[in-house]
Design a protein around this motif. Structure first.
Motif, mmCIF file in Angstrom:
data_model
loop_
_atom_site.group_PDB
_atom_site.id
_atom_site.type_symbol
_atom_site.label_atom_id
_atom_site.label_comp_id
_atom_site.label_asym_id
_atom_site.label_seq_id
_atom_site.Cartn_x
_atom_site.Cartn_y
_atom_site.Cartn_z
ATOM 1 N N LEU A 8 -7.733 -5.151 3.166
ATOM 2 C CA LEU A 8 -6.828 -5.897 2.300
ATOM 3 C C LEU A 8 -5.527 -5.116 2.261
ATOM 4 C CD1 LEU A 8 -7.035 -8.448 0.471
ATOM 5 C CD2 LEU A 8 -7.595 -6.924 -1.405
ATOM 6 N N GLY A 9 -4.424 -5.766 2.628
ATOM 7 C CA GLY A 9 -3.149 -5.053 2.679
ATOM 8 C C GLY A 9 -2.713 -4.583 1.307
ATOM 9 N N GLU A 10 -1.758 -3.665 1.324
ATOM 10 C CA GLU A 10 -1.320 -3.092 0.065
ATOM 11 C C GLU A 10 -0.772 -4.153 -0.889
ATOM 12 O OE1 GLU A 10 1.823 -0.225 0.299
ATOM 13 O OE2 GLU A 10 1.751 0.150 -1.857
ATOM 14 N N PHE A 11 -0.009 -5.115 -0.344
ATOM 15 C CA PHE A 11 0.605 -6.114 -1.226
ATOM 16 C C PHE A 11 -0.447 -7.014 -1.849
ATOM 17 C CE2 PHE A 11 4.018 -4.943 1.724
ATOM 18 C CZ PHE A 11 4.919 -4.439 0.796
ATOM 19 N N ASP A 12 -1.454 -7.381 -1.045
ATOM 20 C CA ASP A 12 -2.523 -8.215 -1.583
ATOM 21 C C ASP A 12 -3.312 -7.456 -2.649
ATOM 22 O OD1 ASP A 12 -1.870 -10.296 0.072
ATOM 23 O OD2 ASP A 12 -3.153 -9.565 1.707
ATOM 24 N N ARG A 13 -3.512 -6.181 -2.366
ATOM 25 C CA ARG A 13 -4.259 -5.337 -3.297
ATOM 26 C C ARG A 13 -3.534 -5.263 -4.642
ATOM 27 N NH1 ARG A 13 -6.251 0.697 -1.558
ATOM 28 N NH2 ARG A 13 -7.592 -0.465 -0.142
ATOM 29 N N ILE A 14 -2.223 -5.070 -4.592
ATOM 30 C CA ILE A 14 -1.435 -5.009 -5.834
ATOM 31 C C ILE A 14 -1.484 -6.349 -6.555
ATOM 32 C CG2 ILE A 14 0.922 -4.815 -6.742
ATOM 33 C CD1 ILE A 14 1.425 -2.737 -4.503
ATOM 34 N N ALA A 15 -1.279 -7.430 -5.782
ATOM 35 C CA ALA A 15 -1.230 -8.756 -6.397
ATOM 36 C C ALA A 15 -2.559 -9.096 -7.060
ATOM 37 C CB ALA A 15 -0.887 -9.809 -5.343
#
Ligand code: MG
Length: 330
Positions: A8-15
């Protein structure tokens, strides 16, 4: 879980896991910007900031539930803010997860659930953070921001001879709770293990002590060692009367079975109670602050001229053998 087999990419993880924790903090901008903005302070306030880092297998066990790891990390910081007399506002989080971690999404979901639970309990929000992967163990760092009285935050340096020494709550639950959690003491005392795993930061008492206490800190290393920090920074001697130190019913039970455990009560860590000094005239106001905060406060000794810490037994004789064992890692 299939999602765990995908990166899971960093942006997806944050979101997915972190943005929901920031949604009610206006200055966090939904975690979409480069940094957060702190709101202006009311007159007479100043920001108080603290940071703690936790490493798996050093500060918590690798198989500890992620919810509890999150909550304890947050609470240790809130305890430091309380010790300064500050009201918690929010926090930032840096998280490093092992590259080869099994089911990181499951871990993150549980971890963020723990943060959400304590955000609700303490009225705070995530303001920002960073999430990376590491070849090492799970490592996290929380920086917490609180609002304290301008020029009036509680320090370790204000104790003076003639003043009283006080402590909140009960002492020794954390240290003996660790032993219960490790299976070294009877499982009958699960309440102590719970207190070790999830300390109760004195966030409502701390701010009420501003203007009353002359020196304060939270007891994380052990009562005797932490009293030593006040003695050192205030340039005086703290005398603690052991029979006055408040202990819970479970700790009293354990100590009556094995009196040697009392040394552990006085020197073991992880209490997260507030230890503070105050002028004798402030005693009534301190009792009232404790009642308002719903936390017991107990006078356990006095400040004298000199240096260091002396612990007296019920005959008034110095208790020997309390060499500072300090806080022991696993
Ligand atoms: Mg502290």
């Amino acid at each position: 879980m299939t999602e765990d087999s995908e990166a899971l990419g960093e942006f997806d993880r944050i979101a997915r896991f972190f943005a929901p924790l920031a949604k009610d903090a206006p200055g966090a901008f939904g975690l979409t910007d480069d940094a957060a903005a702190l709101p202006p302070l009311a007159e007479g306030q100043e920001w108080v900031v603290t940071v703690d880092a936790l490493v798996s297998a050093v500060h918590f066990l690798p198989d500890d539930p992620p919810e509890l790891v999150a909550r304890k990390a947050l609470r240790v910081n809130l305890s430091d803010l309380a010790a300064m007399g500050a009201v918690p506002y929010g926090y930032t989080l840096a998280l490093a997860l092992p590259k080869d971690m099994a089911e990181p999404q499951r871990w993150l979901a549980a971890f963020s659930r723990g943060l959400a639970a304590d955000q609700a309990e303490f009225g705070i929000h995530l303001l920002g953070g960073d999430s990376v992967s590491t070849p090492g163990p799970v490592t996290l760092s929380i920086t917490a921001f609180g609002r304290g009285p301008r020029d009036g935050v509680l320090r370790r340096s204000g104790a003076a001879p003639g003043q009283d020494v006080w402590v909140s709550g009960t002492i020794g639950d954390g240290a003996l709770g660790l032993r219960v959690a490790q299976g070294l003491l009877s499982g009958r005392f699960a309440d102590l293990a719970d207190r070790y795993r999830l300390p109760a930061p004195r966030v409502t008492l701390g701010p009420r002590l501003a203007g009353l206490a002359t020196a304060a800190l939270d007891v994380s290393d052990g009562l005797v060692q932490d009293a030593g920090h006040i003695a050192t920074h205030s340039g005086c001697r703290l005398v603690i009367e052991a029979p006055l130190v408040p202990i819970s019913a479970s700790v009293a039970d354990l100590v009556s079975d094995d009196p040697d455990l009392f040394a552990e009560v006085l020197t073991g860590g992880d209490d997260y109670e507030l230890l503070f000094t105050a002028a004798p005239e402030a005693a009534d106001a301190i009792e009232a602050a404790g009642r308002e905060a719903g936390v017991s406060v107990t006078r356990i000794g006095r400040v004298q001229s000199g240096a260091g810490v002396e612990v007296l037994d019920h005959h008034g004789a110095p208790l020997d053998g309390l060499t500072a064992r300090g806080w022991r890692h696993f």
